[in-house]
Design an enzyme around this catalytic site. Sequence first.
Site, PDB file in Angstrom:
ATOM      1  N   ASN A 624      30.954  69.068 -48.790  1.00 30.34           N
ATOM      2  CA  ASN A 624      32.065  69.577 -47.996  1.00 30.34           C
ATOM      3  C   ASN A 624      32.022  68.896 -46.627  1.00 30.34           C
ATOM      4  OD1 ASN A 624      33.694  71.095 -46.204  1.00 30.34           O
ATOM      5  ND2 ASN A 624      33.563  72.857 -47.584  1.00 30.34           N
ATOM      6  N   GLU A 698      19.500  68.940 -40.872  1.00 26.03           N
ATOM      7  CA  GLU A 698      18.553  68.597 -39.816  1.00 26.03           C
ATOM      8  C   GLU A 698      18.671  67.194 -39.244  1.00 26.03           C
ATOM      9  OE1 GLU A 698      15.623  70.217 -42.640  1.00 26.03           O
ATOM     10  OE2 GLU A 698      14.716  71.148 -40.887  1.00 26.03           O
TER      11      GLU A 698
END
Length: 733
Positions: A624, A698
């Site tokens: 997404n 991250e």
Amino acid sequence: MDTQIIGHRTPRVDGEFKLTGRADYAVDWQAQNMLYGYPVPASIAHGALEKLHLDAARAMPGVVDVFHHGHFPRLYRSPNSPTHQDQVSEVRLPFEDERIHYDGQYIALVVAESFEQARAAAHAVQADYRQESGVIATLLDTDQEGRLLESEGTSRGDPEKAFDEAPVKIDHTYHIAAESHMQMEVHATLAEWRDERLIVHESSQGVVYQHKAMARIFGLPDESVEVVSHYIGSGFGNKLFMWPHAVATAGAAQMLGRPVKTILPRQQDMENGGNRPASRQRLRLAADRDGTLLSMLHDSTTETSFVHSYVDSLGSATPSLYACDNVAISQRLLEVHHGTPCPMRGPGETSGIYALETALDELAAELEMDPLELRRRNYADQDPASELPWSSKHLDDCYTGAAKRFGWERRDPTPGAMRDGDEIIGWGMATASWPGLRMPCAARVELRDDGSVLAACGTQDIGTGTYTIVAQTVAELSGVALKDIEVRLGESTLPAGPLSGGSMVTATALPAVAAALRNAFDALKEVATGEGGAFEGIDPESLEIEGGALKDGQGKRVSFGEILSEQKLGSVNGEGQAASGDEKGQYSFRSFGAHFVEVRWDPGISRLRVARVVSSIDIGRAINPSAARNQVEGSIVMGIGMALTEKLDYDPRDARLINNNYADYIVPCHADMPEIDVELPDNPDYAFNEFGARGVGEIGLTGIAAAIGNAVYHATGKRIRDLPITLEKVMDT
Ligand code: MOS
């Protein structure tokens, strides 16, 4: 894979629940007859508790009990084993003894009928202490070396010799202050015992792990503990493993026979709920005059507390980032008297890559070479650590694309040479990187007679969009509309899924969900082709899935729901498993990217701003792109905090945390936001999983602080080697 839904910018399927306040966060849960817990923190950092004065608190309105050492159930420590998934953030149990190892350590838990009563009584508890000398507030205050962790060290070639003999070298030491996660939602636990069963609502990044740790601590079979974490106001790593407040709350609930809810105040969340440890790193880099790296030595020391050995592995990325024959990594650990550190977004590598990417900028300056050119010169075409090919690496495209959009070719290399009115402009860059991680995972899918689909997995949505991407995956493979797909996560009773950590949920959970869905399709085909079924007598293999229906070769279509209801079945189920990825060990999986940063320094009024960030981050396929880009944007904001403002300030005299609140611990706000331009090149990594995704939580934080620091050097000519780069370090004094 030609996709209709995966890779598209689907709005969050849980957005409406969050916006309307219906998302059930841990603190929102109520239980019948519930009490409130409020911990009492120690007000010294090193010593022992001599006496607790509890009479005043006990006499206050609504107070039911006060728990402490000597008045608490007998518990067991959790083995804290990654293999057995019973890890905890602190192996020491609350109220285990009267020793005090850090400021804020819990010395009691007040339980009362209301939150306000518990809080008021907690403030009325007085304690006598025996303070001990020899307090170390942080490793930044000491030159103690810490103990060497042999297991963390690696080396190849002869790095010391290569360094000594090289024509160009740098040798610098970098410091990073401890940081707080500052997640919006504080740690909270609601613990309820029903007969011999413990039910816990926790803001947790790992319900499976917490339920196992609770079971070990309370001496229960795994089945007797259930942990629920439906929605999380983020965590950034400090909610991966359970903290003592949860154990204290469950113990109190057990003794009282009533549910207890504890919500940590921000102060305690910051003192007792984890932090990124402060670090000291010595980087020695050597190169030939053309910029070819000849040697890299990366020696790190990080902090931990006296009650738990947490190792932030700072050197773990260094051997893999650049082609260099001679590399050595070492790591030391030093115990200090503040709250226990834990993983924080990009743990280890975020701090390690800061130092490495700053050192490379210093080496580029020494070589009088463009910093981007230095990185290209040492590009690693395979993983130099494992000598395996990358599953997919397009860092060269990230460099080229981001440099172009940024305008890097217009950079004047001389520090301070680029000006705009009163402002001096600084341009810096750095490489970003994070491993591609996957764990074994299970999932369950249910196809129902009303045409809806349930997908369930015992992982969590930390806020990154896991509910949405699981729904997208089901929609993609089944053709069922998103509105008819229900996703259940965050319950330890569901098929075991991964921690919401390590940026691994996407790559871990989606293949398991897909496997479960395919097994559910098989079950459905069996029903459809069986006696009285819509496709009776037809070879199940010949049926196709299309738009929430089964279709045969003649073009006959029957919806999932019709197939089931005709047979008077409520649902069919599929269980699915996915392994940890590359079982054959053929590839090295790692994501790469590049950050380019513009800072503006106005020396007249000492104002330093990050003005512009252009990043290109290759994460394989973004399931997404909206949610993925949002992760990188958020990381950039977090990186501005790491680079310029964030620091846990411990009083050097007594190791007490001074800035334990949002007012004094400075995080970037809207007014600090630069223009952010994030590109996610679409390079699906099908060697990693069938969806080509490597995860994104991250990587955006790695490298960004270095790029900012490098830009500050380019603007000011000052190389500041300790984070945060606060104004007084930049000002001419
Ligand atoms: Mo992240 S530090 O793995 O939650």
